[in-house]
Design a protein around this motif. Structure first.
Motif, short mmCIF file in Angstrom:
data_model
loop_
_atom_site.label_atom_id
_atom_site.label_comp_id
_atom_site.label_asym_id
_atom_site.label_seq_id
_atom_site.Cartn_x
_atom_site.Cartn_y
_atom_site.Cartn_z
N GLU A 126 26.67 88.92 49.28
CA GLU A 126 27.07 87.51 49.21
C GLU A 126 26.68 86.89 47.88
O GLU A 126 27.51 86.23 47.22
CB GLU A 126 26.43 86.74 50.36
N LYS A 127 25.43 87.08 47.46
CA LYS A 127 24.98 86.43 46.24
C LYS A 127 25.66 86.98 44.99
O LYS A 127 26.19 86.20 44.18
CB LYS A 127 23.46 86.56 46.12
N GLU A 137 28.53 88.43 44.58
CA GLU A 137 29.95 88.07 44.55
C GLU A 137 30.14 86.59 44.31
O GLU A 137 31.07 86.17 43.61
CB GLU A 137 30.61 88.50 45.87
N ARG A 138 29.26 85.76 44.88
CA ARG A 138 29.38 84.33 44.64
C ARG A 138 29.04 84.00 43.19
O ARG A 138 29.69 83.16 42.57
CB ARG A 138 28.44 83.56 45.59
#
Length: 482
Positions: free
Chosen positions: A371-372, A374-375
């Motif tokens: 998540e981190k 890619e964000r």
């Protein structure tokens, strides 16, 4: 014109987050007054909410694309962008939200029930929020994240206590019209009822809703007629009522064969075997209908099904029918489990959970998912070298570089961050992560190395004053007679 729609495919798009602003405060005699770029606004969500005043999905049939508003970008002077407005979409009670594969995302039962179908994107941070002791004046800001987009399917399943099932023209709509205040269209030809009709019945202290399911014929569960479109409306009903026509004009039909055909279709549709059944022999006010009802009543009762003879025209047996259904509805309601309060479940992350994974795809190629990472990639402006360096710092602190070493990555190997369709791919250099070292020492702003005329003039004046003081000191200590 179609006025009732109970299944639609809808494309929803949440709002994008606004970009952060990279700005430096400027005023007279302060060419670099510090970063003052504001944050971008958050994108609006797409939210479904149950509205008791809505009875059809017709609006979404005509306009299947819905989008929330975007967040506004940040501005200088520490002004944050405005958040986007959430798009609230009212749906009837009993609407089921599914994805394209058929997985149920939400079952919308109860007035006010909400479901967020699309999350708005986060707004990007401005350079004022990115400033730190090491990076005092960032020359970049983070981009806003795109809002979530998805295709959903809305299916309306009527919420009723009793469902009337049977052949077309069996008298279901007539029964609803005399049992309740509903006024459905009634005629003597098949498929008069094209939409499920709902009515409210009061029997003593019990109040329940009753609905008819149109278009059940042989093969309805396989798509023939209108049955497949409306069989879903039976799923939520607690009691099933077979309405059998005892005065049909079709020579190849009789109440027993009609009962067998409808039961076969319900069995093929599935999930309805546990519902209590009641058989209603309708149109017994006609002599031929009364005689036929007397012939088949014993055989139906032998199957263990309660039988009631009624007439919607003469209103014979309607009171007994309404109270019999009320008793079954009360029993079904009493058998339901008591509603439990929503439990809040907190699932903390494991201590050793890094939040990302590194996978070796083939020789010389690795993929990073999480998540981190890619964000952070989505929020990075790759046209700004300092922003790329900031991304490299974040990935290094997260431990991505260390995991790449453990996975066997070597200099020059390809590293993809993200899914296959929108991944960012770069050649990995352990000593120069994404070109960050091209900026000099990290955390510094190279603009402070540029000439500053005012500061230079001040330093020159201080140096001249120091020289004058030194010269004056030497003169005062001078003795001409020595």
């Amino acid at each position: 014109m179609t006025t009732f729609v109970d299944r639609v495919e809808l494309h929803v798009a949440a709002g994008n987050g606004g970009h952060g602003c990279a700005s430096v405060h400027r005023e007279k005699f302060k060419p670099l007054g510090g970063p003052d770029g504001g944050n971008g606004g958050r994108g609006g969500d797409v939210v479904f909410v149950v509205d008791p005043d809505v009875t059809t999905l017709l609006d979404y049939h005509h306009s299947p694309h819905r989008k929330a508003t975007n967040g506004r970008p940040g501005e200088g002077g520490h002004r944050s962008g405005q958040d986007g407005k959430s798009l609230v979409l009212p749906v009837p009670e009993g609407t089921v939200v599914l994805d394209r594969s058929g997985e149920v995302l939400a079952d919308m039962v109860g007035a006010g029930t909400t479901f967020v179908a699309g999350q708005g994107g986060r707004g990007g941070l401005g350079n004022a929020a990115l400033a730190s002791a090491r990076r005092k004046a960032p020359g970049f800001a983070l981009l806003g994240e795109p809002g979530e987009e998805r295709d959903v399917v809305l299916e309306l399943k009527t919420v009723a206590d009793v469902a009337l099932v049977g052949y077309p023209s069996a008298g279901k709509s007539s029964l609803i019209s005399v049992l309740s205040a509903a006024k459905p269209k009634i005629a003597d030809y098949p498929f008069t009822t094209l939409v499920p009709n709902l009515g409210v019945v009061t029997a003593g202290a019990t109040v329940y809703t009753i609905a008819d399911v149109p278009g059940l014929i042989p093969g309805a569960s396989e798509g023939k007629g209108l049955g497949l479109e409306f069989l879903r409306h039976v799923e939520r009903c607690s009691v099933l009522v077979h309405v059998l026509d005892c005065a049909t004009l079709e020579t190849d039909r009789d109440p027993l064969s009609d009962l067998d055909v409808i039961e076969s279709e319900l069995s093929r549709y599935g999930g309805l075997d546990d519902r209590p059944r009641v058989v209603v022999l309708n149109k017994t006010d006609i002599p031929e209908g009364k005689d036929l009802a007397d012939l088949v009543r014993a055989e139906i009762e032998a199957r263990g099904l309660p039988v009631l003879e009624v007439s919607a025209v003469s209103r014979q047996g309607l009171k007994e029918l309404s109270y019999a259904l009320a008793r079954l509805v009360d029993e079904a309601r009493a058998a339901r489990p008591a509603p439990e309060a929503t439990r809040i479940v907190i699932r903390p992350k494991a201590v050793d959970d890094s939040g990302f994974t590194v996978t070796r795809l083939d020789e010389g190629m690795f993929r990073v998912r999480g998540e981190k990472p890619e964000r952070w990639v989505r929020q990075t402006d790759f046209n700004n070298d300092e922003a790329v360096g900031y991304l490299a710092d974040r990935l290094a602190r997260l431990g991505v570089e260390e995991e790449l070493f453990k996975a066997g990555a070597r200099e020059g190997d390809g590293v993809a961050i993200g899914a296959e369709d929108d991944a960012v791919v770069f050649d990995w250099e352990p000593t120069m992560i994404s070109g960050a070292e091209m900026l000099g020492r990290r955390g510094e702003d190279q603009r402070f190395d540029a000439p500053r005329p005012a500061a230079q003039r001040r330093r020159d004046r201080e140096a001249e004053r120091a020289d004058e003081d030194a010269a004056l000191g030497e003169y005062e200590g001078f003795d001409p007679f020595e």
